[in-house]
Design a protein around this motif. Structure first.
Motif, PDB file in Angstrom:
ATOM      1  N   PRO A   1       0.816  -1.215   0.000  1.00 17.86           N
ATOM      2  CA  PRO A   1       0.000   0.000   0.000  1.00 17.86           C
ATOM      3  C   PRO A   1       0.851   1.268   0.000  1.00 17.86           C
ATOM      4  O   PRO A   1       1.887   1.329   0.673  1.00 17.86           O
ATOM      5  N   LYS A   2       0.391   2.241  -0.735  1.00 22.26           N
ATOM      6  CA  LYS A   2       1.058   3.546  -0.760  1.00 22.26           C
ATOM      7  C   LYS A   2       0.368   4.514   0.204  1.00 22.26           C
ATOM      8  O   LYS A   2       0.920   5.547   0.563  1.00 22.26           O
ATOM      9  N   GLU A   3      -0.841   4.151   0.594  1.00 22.13           N
ATOM     10  CA  GLU A   3      -1.583   4.931   1.584  1.00 22.13           C
ATOM     11  C   GLU A   3      -2.236   3.972   2.573  1.00 22.13           C
ATOM     12  O   GLU A   3      -2.752   2.925   2.169  1.00 22.13           O
ATOM     13  N   VAL A   4      -2.214   4.328   3.855  1.00 16.95           N
ATOM     14  CA  VAL A   4      -2.910   3.550   4.881  1.00 16.95           C
ATOM     15  C   VAL A   4      -3.777   4.512   5.692  1.00 16.95           C
ATOM     16  O   VAL A   4      -3.285   5.516   6.208  1.00 16.95           O
ATOM     17  N   THR A   5      -5.055   4.219   5.773  1.00 16.29           N
ATOM     18  CA  THR A   5      -5.987   5.045   6.538  1.00 16.29           C
ATOM     19  C   THR A   5      -6.614   4.192   7.630  1.00 16.29           C
ATOM     20  O   THR A   5      -7.129   3.095   7.349  1.00 16.29           O
ATOM     21  N   ILE A   6      -6.545   4.685   8.857  1.00 14.50           N
ATOM     22  CA  ILE A   6      -7.140   3.964   9.994  1.00 14.50           C
ATOM     23  C   ILE A   6      -8.526   4.547  10.266  1.00 14.50           C
ATOM     24  O   ILE A   6      -8.679   5.756  10.460  1.00 14.50           O
ATOM     25  N   LEU A   7      -9.533   3.691  10.250  1.00 17.78           N
ATOM     26  CA  LEU A   7     -10.923   4.102  10.471  1.00 17.78           C
ATOM     27  C   LEU A   7     -11.488   3.465  11.734  1.00 17.78           C
ATOM     28  O   LEU A   7     -10.985   2.440  12.205  1.00 17.78           O
ATOM     29  N   GLU A   8     -12.548   4.079  12.253  1.00 16.90           N
ATOM     30  CA  GLU A   8     -13.262   3.481  13.388  1.00 16.90           C
ATOM     31  C   GLU A   8     -13.979   2.209  12.943  1.00 16.90           C
ATOM     32  O   GLU A   8     -14.045   1.232  13.673  1.00 16.90           O
ATOM     33  N   GLU A   9     -14.516   2.268  11.724  1.00 19.20           N
ATOM     34  CA  GLU A   9     -15.268   1.124  11.191  1.00 19.20           C
ATOM     35  C   GLU A   9     -15.218   1.165   9.674  1.00 19.20           C
ATOM     36  O   GLU A   9     -15.244   2.244   9.070  1.00 19.20           O
ATOM     37  N   LEU A  10     -15.158  -0.003   9.053  1.00 13.23           N
ATOM     38  CA  LEU A  10     -15.193  -0.079   7.591  1.00 13.23           C
ATOM     39  C   LEU A  10     -16.646  -0.115   7.126  1.00 13.23           C
ATOM     40  O   LEU A  10     -17.502  -0.690   7.807  1.00 13.23           O
ATOM     41  N   PRO A  11     -16.948   0.489   5.973  1.00 16.08           N
ATOM     42  CA  PRO A  11     -18.325   0.425   5.468  1.00 16.08           C
ATOM     43  C   PRO A  11     -18.692  -1.005   5.096  1.00 16.08           C
ATOM     44  O   PRO A  11     -17.893  -1.710   4.472  1.00 16.08           O
ATOM     45  N   LYS A  12     -19.885  -1.435   5.517  1.00 18.86           N
ATOM     46  CA  LYS A  12     -20.303  -2.815   5.257  1.00 18.86           C
ATOM     47  C   LYS A  12     -21.734  -2.843   4.774  1.00 18.86           C
ATOM     48  O   LYS A  12     -22.543  -1.974   5.088  1.00 18.86           O
ATOM     49  N   SER A  13     -22.055  -3.902   4.033  1.00 16.60           N
ATOM     50  CA  SER A  13     -23.438  -4.146   3.627  1.00 16.60           C
ATOM     51  C   SER A  13     -24.184  -4.724   4.815  1.00 16.60           C
ATOM     52  O   SER A  13     -23.597  -5.055   5.851  1.00 16.60           O
TER      53      SER A  13
END
Length: 519
Positions: A494-506
C-alpha cells in the motif's frame, strides 16, 4: 447425477415433506421463542389459504417479503411457496428508492412487511402494483396483543385456518420460484430468476457434500445471516431445514452482546457465518466462554475468508471453518469444502453436477495453472435476469456457462481458489494486484482487526494501492507499511494507509470496497 426425493416436483413439496417428517422437533427459535415443525406447518398452511382464497392471489404472482430474522420469515416464505407464488426477497434496510425499484421491477402484487418499515412502503405505494399488504410486528408471535392494526400476519393466519386447503396446480421444476435481487454493485439491482430446480438442486448438492457429517433431526444451527440473502435462504431455510435442523435465528448480529446471550441456552452444532462475524465474535471475551463442545460445522461464504479469521475461530471454538463459494445467480452454492477435509485458502471442489471453467477475456479456457474468470454450468444456474435479456446475454457464454466476475485458479487437488473480484483488481504499472492478498497480509498483523484495499488513480503508475484498516490498539501507519513490505513485493505494498473506526459494510457484513474508492 442429482436424485430428487420421490413425489417432490417443486419447493413446496420439499418443504411440506420436511414439515411432516420432523413435526414434533423444534424448527426455529428467535427472540427466545421456539416453534416446532408442526407449528410452522400449521401457520404457513393457513397463510397459503389466506393468500389464495381471501387475498385473491394467483399462482405465479410475485409476493415481496421484507422481514428480518424472525420466525415470521420462514412462515411467510413457506406459505407463499405453498400457495404457488413467486418469492421476492427484500432487504429490510432498503430505502424508499430501493424498495420502489425492486417492487416495480419484479411486478410484485403483494407484500409481507415488518410494521416498523411500513411508512417507507406507504410513501411509494402508489408507484407499485402492490394491493395486498400484510404487516407483522417483531413480537407478534410472542405477544399476540402487539400485532399491528389492520391486516396483520396473525389475522391472515387465523382467517386462513377456516378456509379450504389450497389445491396446488402441477408445477414444472423449471418454473420460476423466486426473484433474488443482486446487490447492484455494478449499476441497477437485477433480479436473478431462480427456478424450483435451481434451488432444489442446490439443496441436494449441498447435502451431498455435507454427507454423513450432518445428522438428520439432531443439529442445532446458528443463523445470524439475513434470510433474505441467498446464502442464508438456501443453505439455512431450505437445505439444513430439510435435514430437520433446529435453526436459531439472530435478528440483529451487530448487537454482539445480544447475539451471545441468544446463544447461551443452546449447545449448537453448526454455524453459518461470514468473515467479519468470525472476527467480531472471536475477539469478544464473552463469546470465548460459550460451550463449543457440540460445534462440528462452521460454514463461511458471501465474502473471502481471511487466514486470520480462520485461525482465530479455530483457537476460540476448536472448529475449522468450512468455506464455500457461490452467487445469487447460482442459488447460490457452486463449490464447498468437504467438512473434516478442508483445504484452507480454497472454496473446495465443485458440487455434484457442477462444471467450473476458467476463462480469459475472450471467453476461452486459460492454460492449465493460470488464473481466469470463473464460469459455471449446472442445474443451480439461474434462468436469467428477470426482464433483462441484454444483461443475461452479457454473463452467459454460448455453451451455457455463467460468468461469475470472480478470478480463480484450480489447485493441484482440483479445489478452486478465489483470487478476487475481476472489477476489484488493481493495475499498478501493468502488474495485477489482488486486494484479497494484500488484505490477508494486513490482517495477519495482530493489531489489525479488518482491512479493505482499493485502487485509486495515480499519474505515474496508473493506479496505486490504498489500504483502510480498523485496529484493536494504537498503531501508526509506518508500522503497518513496514509489516507489508516484509511480506509483499513493492508494487503490491500500500502507498496509503488510513485507519478508520469502522469499515463500510453491507447489511450482510460484506466490506464495501466501492465506498472506499470514492472516499
Amino acid at each position: 447425477m442429482i436424485t430428487y426425493p420421490a413425489h417432490v416436483e417443486c419447493l413446496a413439496d420439499y418443504i411440506e415433506l420436511t414439515l411432516k417428517k420432523f413435526s414434533d422437533k423444534p424448527a426455529y427459535t428467535a427472540l427466545g421463542q421456539t416453534m416446532t415443525f408442526a407449528d410452522i406447518d400449521q401457520r404457513s398452511e393457513a397463510l397459503s389459504r389466506y393468500l389464495i382464497h381471501e387475498a385473491g392471489l394467483k399462482p405465479g404472482d410475485r409476493i415481496a417479503i421484507q422481514l428480518p430474522n424472525l420466525i415470521q420469515n420462514p412462515i411467510a416464505v413457506y406459505g407463499a411457496l405453498r400457495a404457488g407464488l413467486v418469492v421476492v426477497n427484500t432487504n429490510p434496510l432498503y430505502t424508499e428508492r430501493e424498495m420502489r425499484h425492486q417492487f416495480t421491477d419484479s411486478g410484485a402484487v403483494a407484500l409481507i412487511i415488518l410494521s416498523d418499515l411500513y411508512p417507507k412502503f406507504d410513501a411509494i405505494r402508489n408507484d407499485t402494483e402492490i394491493k395486498t399488504v400484510i404487516t407483522t410486528s417483531a413480537t407478534e408471535l410472542l405477544m399476540p396483543d402487539t400485532a399491528p392494526d389492520g391486516l396483520s400476519l396473525s389475522h391472515a393466519i387465523n382467517t386462513g385456518e377456516a378456509l379450504p386447503p389450497v389445491t396446488r396446480a402441477a408445477t414444472e421444476l423449471d418454473e420460476l420460484a423466486m426473484l433474488q435481487y443482486t446487490g447492484g454493485t455494478t449499476g441497477v439491482s437485477k433480479g436473478a430468476a431462480l427456478s424450483h430446480r435451481n434451488v432444489l438442486s442446490n439443496s441436494i448438492q449441498t447435502l451431498d457434500r455435507l454427507g454423513a457429517h450432518f445428522k438428520e433431526g439432531e443439529e442445532v444451527l446458528v443463523c445470524p445471516l439475513p434470510l433474505y440473502h441467498i446464502y442464508a435462504f438456501t443453505v439455512c431455510m431450505i437445505t439444513l431445514f430439510a435435514k430437520g435442523s433446529h435453526i436459531v435465528l439472530i435478528p440483529n448480529p451487530r448487537d454482539i452482546d445480544g447475539f451471545i446471550n441468544a446463544l447461551k441456552p443452546h449447545v449448537f452444532t453448526a454455524f453459518a457465518g461470514i468473515n467479519t462475524l468470525f472476527v467480531g465474535l472471536g475477539r469478544h471475551p464473552e463469546f470465548q466462554k460459550l460451550d463449543f463442545s457440540g460445534l462440528k460445522l462452521t460454514m463461511s461464504g458471501g465474502t473471502a475468508l481471511t487466514q486470520g479469521a480462520a485461525t482465530l475461530w479455530k483457537e476460540v471454538t476448536g472448529s475449522m471453518i468450512t468455506e464455500g463459494y457461490g452467487l445469487s445467480e447460482t442459488a447460490p452454492v457452486l463449490c464447498f469444502n468437504t467438512p473434516g477435509s478442508e483445504e484452507l485458502g480454497t472454496v473446495g471442489l465443485p458440487l455434484l453436477d457442477t462444471e467450473i471453467a476458467l476463462l480469459d477475456s475472450n471467453d476461452k479456457p486459460v492454460a492449465h495453472g493460470e488464473s481466469g474468470q470463473i464460469a459455471a454450468r449446472g442445474p443451480q444456474v439461474m434462468l436469467g435476469y428477470w426482464n433483462r435479456d441484454d444483461e443475461t446475454a452479457k454473463v452467459m457464454t454460448k455453451d451455457g456457462f455463467f460468468k461469475t466476475g470472480d478470478i480463480g485458479v484450480v489447485e493441484a487437488s482440483g479445489a478452486i481458489k478465489i483470487v478476487d473480484r475481476l472489477k476489484d483488481m488493481i493495475l499498478v504499472s501493468g502488474f495485477n494486484v489482488y486486494p484479497n492478498e494484500v488484505e490477508d497480509v494486513l490482517t495477519s498483523h495482530p493489531a489489525i482487526v479488518e482491512a479493505a484495499v482499493v485502487g485509486k488513480a495515480d499519474e505515474k503508475t496508473g493506479e496505486r494501492v490504498c489500504a483502510y484498516i480498523t485496529v484493536s490498539e494504537p498503531l501508526d501507519t509506518e508500522t503497518v507499511l513496514s509489516h507489508c513490505k516484509q511480506l509483499l513485493t513493492n508494487y503490491k505494498t500500500p502507498k496509503e494507509v488510513t485507519i478508520l473506526e469502522e469499515l463500510p459494510k453491507s447489511s450482510v457484513g460484506k466490506i464495501l470496497r466501492r465506498e472506499l474508492r470514492t472516499a
